[in-house]
Design a protein around this motif. Structure first.
Motif, PDB file in Angstrom:
ATOM      1  N   THR A 281       0.866  -1.179   0.000  1.00  0.00           N
ATOM      2  CA  THR A 281       0.000   0.000   0.000  1.00  0.00           C
ATOM      3  C   THR A 281       0.897   1.220   0.000  1.00  0.00           C
ATOM      4  O   THR A 281       1.751   1.375   0.875  1.00  0.00           O
ATOM      5  N   VAL A 282       0.742   2.070  -0.982  1.00  0.00           N
ATOM      6  CA  VAL A 282       1.585   3.256  -1.133  1.00  0.00           C
ATOM      7  C   VAL A 282       1.064   4.338  -0.188  1.00  0.00           C
ATOM      8  O   VAL A 282      -0.107   4.716  -0.250  1.00  0.00           O
ATOM      9  N   THR A 283       1.956   4.837   0.674  1.00  0.00           N
ATOM     10  CA  THR A 283       1.523   5.649   1.823  1.00  0.00           C
ATOM     11  C   THR A 283       2.320   6.929   1.930  1.00  0.00           C
ATOM     12  O   THR A 283       3.526   6.935   1.694  1.00  0.00           O
ATOM     13  N   TRP A 284       1.629   8.008   2.308  1.00  0.00           N
ATOM     14  CA  TRP A 284       2.329   9.266   2.543  1.00  0.00           C
ATOM     15  C   TRP A 284       1.629  10.046   3.637  1.00  0.00           C
ATOM     16  O   TRP A 284       0.494   9.773   4.010  1.00  0.00           O
ATOM     17  N   VAL A 285       2.346  11.040   4.156  1.00  0.00           N
ATOM     18  CA  VAL A 285       1.832  11.894   5.222  1.00  0.00           C
ATOM     19  C   VAL A 285       1.663  13.295   4.666  1.00  0.00           C
ATOM     20  O   VAL A 285       2.602  13.872   4.102  1.00  0.00           O
ATOM     21  N   GLY A 286       0.482  13.858   4.811  1.00  0.00           N
ATOM     22  CA  GLY A 286       0.242  15.212   4.322  1.00  0.00           C
ATOM     23  C   GLY A 286      -0.647  15.227   3.094  1.00  0.00           C
ATOM     24  O   GLY A 286      -1.121  14.183   2.626  1.00  0.00           O
ATOM     25  N   GLY A 287      -0.835  16.427   2.535  1.00  0.00           N
ATOM     26  CA  GLY A 287      -1.797  16.591   1.448  1.00  0.00           C
ATOM     27  C   GLY A 287      -1.194  17.026   0.128  1.00  0.00           C
ATOM     28  O   GLY A 287      -1.850  17.716  -0.649  1.00  0.00           O
ATOM     29  N   SER A 288       0.047  16.640  -0.161  1.00  0.00           N
ATOM     30  CA  SER A 288       0.700  17.069  -1.394  1.00  0.00           C
ATOM     31  C   SER A 288       0.012  16.498  -2.637  1.00  0.00           C
ATOM     32  O   SER A 288      -0.049  15.279  -2.813  1.00  0.00           O
ATOM     33  N   PRO A 289      -0.483  17.356  -3.530  1.00  0.00           N
ATOM     34  CA  PRO A 289      -1.083  16.858  -4.781  1.00  0.00           C
ATOM     35  C   PRO A 289      -0.054  16.130  -5.644  1.00  0.00           C
ATOM     36  O   PRO A 289      -0.394  15.179  -6.346  1.00  0.00           O
ATOM     37  N   LEU A 290       1.206  16.573  -5.599  1.00  0.00           N
ATOM     38  CA  LEU A 290       2.236  15.940  -6.411  1.00  0.00           C
ATOM     39  C   LEU A 290       2.454  14.498  -5.970  1.00  0.00           C
ATOM     40  O   LEU A 290       2.529  13.586  -6.792  1.00  0.00           O
ATOM     41  N   ILE A 291       2.541  14.280  -4.649  1.00  0.00           N
ATOM     42  CA  ILE A 291       2.717  12.913  -4.157  1.00  0.00           C
ATOM     43  C   ILE A 291       1.492  12.069  -4.485  1.00  0.00           C
ATOM     44  O   ILE A 291       1.611  10.911  -4.891  1.00  0.00           O
ATOM     45  N   ALA A 292       0.313  12.654  -4.326  1.00  0.00           N
ATOM     46  CA  ALA A 292      -0.919  11.916  -4.627  1.00  0.00           C
ATOM     47  C   ALA A 292      -0.958  11.482  -6.091  1.00  0.00           C
ATOM     48  O   ALA A 292      -1.370  10.361  -6.420  1.00  0.00           O
ATOM     49  N   ALA A 293      -0.504  12.356  -6.992  1.00  0.00           N
ATOM     50  CA  ALA A 293      -0.496  12.019  -8.413  1.00  0.00           C
ATOM     51  C   ALA A 293       0.501  10.900  -8.705  1.00  0.00           C
ATOM     52  O   ALA A 293       0.227   9.995  -9.504  1.00  0.00           O
ATOM     53  N   CYS A 294       1.674  10.974  -8.052  1.00  0.00           N
ATOM     54  CA  CYS A 294       2.672   9.907  -8.224  1.00  0.00           C
ATOM     55  C   CYS A 294       2.137   8.576  -7.707  1.00  0.00           C
ATOM     56  O   CYS A 294       2.307   7.530  -8.328  1.00  0.00           O
ATOM     57  N   ALA A 295       1.506   8.625  -6.531  1.00  0.00           N
ATOM     58  CA  ALA A 295       0.949   7.411  -5.932  1.00  0.00           C
ATOM     59  C   ALA A 295      -0.118   6.806  -6.828  1.00  0.00           C
ATOM     60  O   ALA A 295      -0.174   5.585  -7.024  1.00  0.00           O
ATOM     61  N   ALA A 296      -0.980   7.649  -7.379  1.00  0.00           N
ATOM     62  CA  ALA A 296      -2.029   7.154  -8.271  1.00  0.00           C
ATOM     63  C   ALA A 296      -1.436   6.494  -9.512  1.00  0.00           C
ATOM     64  O   ALA A 296      -1.965   5.504 -10.025  1.00  0.00           O
ATOM     65  N   ARG A 297      -0.302   7.038  -9.976  1.00  0.00           N
ATOM     66  CA  ARG A 297       0.341   6.511 -11.176  1.00  0.00           C
ATOM     67  C   ARG A 297       0.833   5.082 -10.973  1.00  0.00           C
ATOM     68  O   ARG A 297       0.936   4.313 -11.929  1.00  0.00           O
TER      69      ARG A 297
END
Length: 464
Positions: free
Chosen positions: A180-196
């Motif tokens: 499960t790809v996980t991050w802390v915070g609300g960065s749209p850039l990280i969210a886009a990478c994770a979705a990819r």
């Protein structure tokens, strides 16, 4: 509004830590002296959580460890001489871990603020409240015994939006590990990478206390903290809540080496990404939180250049990843594009990828050729530790940057660029052959905490 005087503060107080399984909200309370309560709030998705007594006790232990580590953000505002725990006690091993993290993780902060913290950070040890009963029964005392890795491991994998975590994710995918790809915070850039990645994702909310930002405006001490240590504790708690038995980060071996400052010694900007922290934190999780919870960095055996070579074999993330730290600042201006092109991270990632990636592809990723901009010479000099020390950033060792530039100086595609020509003219003549070599930098190290069976698959993947 009165100024905040850090020197007048006598005590930093760990007030309490609470978690609501029904909502997934954790609240961490701190204070200076008799000042206002500073409350940090974390939101763990997936609530309500149905936890048995054993899991509840493990989560409570993880919460208290998180309370201790996250406190570094607030403690640094005044670095007072006394530390207190007011709702529970910590044992000697926990006190030792926290002391190590605060002393080393605040190394850059201390250097920039002209402070000496060695031997001055003292976490109190008291056994009278080590095993209070949880509501509904169950002890939060330390677990006993160690458990082997599950035959079907489930990993929470930290993603930061840069090349390193994407290399780990693809290596684990190739090894057949459920993740499960996980991050802390609300960065749209990280969210886009994770979705990819196309994998399940988990975004954990973290809100620092507004009181901390108010203190900063009024004159509190400020600077770099060991954020990887804090995020490691957050993901450890998330793993227990969601039924994962591994927490995987992507810190390579270069993170263990700091900047050599004349008259000061080594100061490591990324100490909590290094092997010393990883080894200590992993052992503490198994002995004090949950014996079946594994924590490791999948890239620990590898150099930055080895990771860059591996990333260059991928192309699905070219339009999505960014290692430019200006994209992730809490405050301040962010670049209009994914790469600012002028910070040490941009410099290093460009330099590390250049020997392994076709030039048109790399220039398209960054939107410019950083090695053909003469005004950027001081930034690349610092990376090579030429007339300057390694930048206070998460970048590779000086020998890696020198090796990368040496490779480019031999490449018809790169050797005519301004900074590569300058390297050949001014820097290379001052280096011994041993300072320019690449081969030993691509060999994996034996210093890592990767489970044996997985390591064999990861090593084969990197060598393929």
């Amino acid at each position: 509004m009165t100024d905040f005087n850090p020197g007048a503060v006598r005590a930093f107080r760990f007030l309490d830590a609470a978690f609501d399984a029904a909502t997934g909200e954790a609240r961490l309370d701190y204070a200076f002296d008799d000042g206002p309560v500073m409350t940090e709030v974390l939101q763990f998705p997936g609530a309500p959580f149905a936890l048995d007594d054993e899991r509840t006790a493990a989560v409570q232990r993880a919460l208290r460890l998180l309370h201790g580590l996250a406190g570094v953000s607030y403690y640094k505002a005044a670095v007072p001489p006394e530390i207190r725990f007011e709702a529970y006690d910590i044992d000697a091993a926990t006190a030792a871990l926290l002391t190590t993290v605060y002393e080393n993780g605040l190394g850059e902060f201390a250097y920039r603020n002209g402070l000496s913290l060695r031997g001055k950070i003292r976490f109190p040890v008291d056994g009278s409240r080590l095993k209070p009963l949880l509501q509904g029964g169950g002890s939060v005392g330390a677990p006993s015994g160690a458990k082997p890795l599950s035959a079907s491991p489930r990993a929470l994998v930290a993603i930061g939006g840069g090349k390193d975590s994407l290399v780990s994710i693809e290596a684990l995918r190739a090894a057949g590990v459920e993740q499960t790809v996980t991050w802390v915070g609300g960065s749209p850039l990280i969210a886009a990478c994770a979705a990819r990645t196309g994998l399940p994702t988990l975004a954990i909310g973290r809100a620092l206390s507004p009181e901390l930002f108010e203190l900063n405006r009024r004159g509190a001490l400020n600077g770099h903290i060991p954020v990887t240590a804090v995020n490691s504790a957050i993901l450890a708690m998330a793993a227990l809540l969601t039924g994962h038995d591994q927490v995987v980060f992507s810190n390579e071996r270069s993170a263990s080496y700091g900047s050599l400052i004349p008259g000061t010694g080594e100061v490591n900007h990324q100490w909590s990404k290094g092997w010393e922290f990883e080894r200590a934190f992993a052992a503490h999780l198994r002995s004090h939180v949950s014996p079946g919870l594994w924590y490791y960095s999948l890239l620990r055996p590898f150099s930055e250049l080895a990771v860059a070579r591996q990333f260059a074999r991928l192309d699905r993330y070219d339009a999505h990843f960014s290692s430019c730290n200006r994209n992730f600042h809490l405050l301040g201006e962010r670049p209009a594009q994914r790469w600012c092109g002028v910070c040490p991270k941009c410099h290093f990632v460009f330099l590390a990828l250049a020997p392994f990636m076709p030039k048109p592809r790399l220039v398209a990723i960054f939107g410019r050729n950083l090695l053909d901009e003469p005004e950027q010479a001081p930034g690349f000099d610092a990376l090579m530790e030429f007339r300057d020390h390694k930048p206070f950033e998460c970048v590779g060792e000086g020998r890696e940057s020198r090796a990368a530039m040496e490779l480019l100086s031999q490449s018809p595609a790169w050797r005519e660029d301004a900074l590569v020509r300058r390297y050949l003219r001014e820097i290379r003549p001052q280096l011994d052959d041993s300072e320019r070599g690449l081969a030993n930098l691509l060999e994996p190290s034996d210093d890592h905490g990767i489970p044996d069976a997985l390591w064999e698959r990861v090593r084969a993947h990197f060598g393929a």
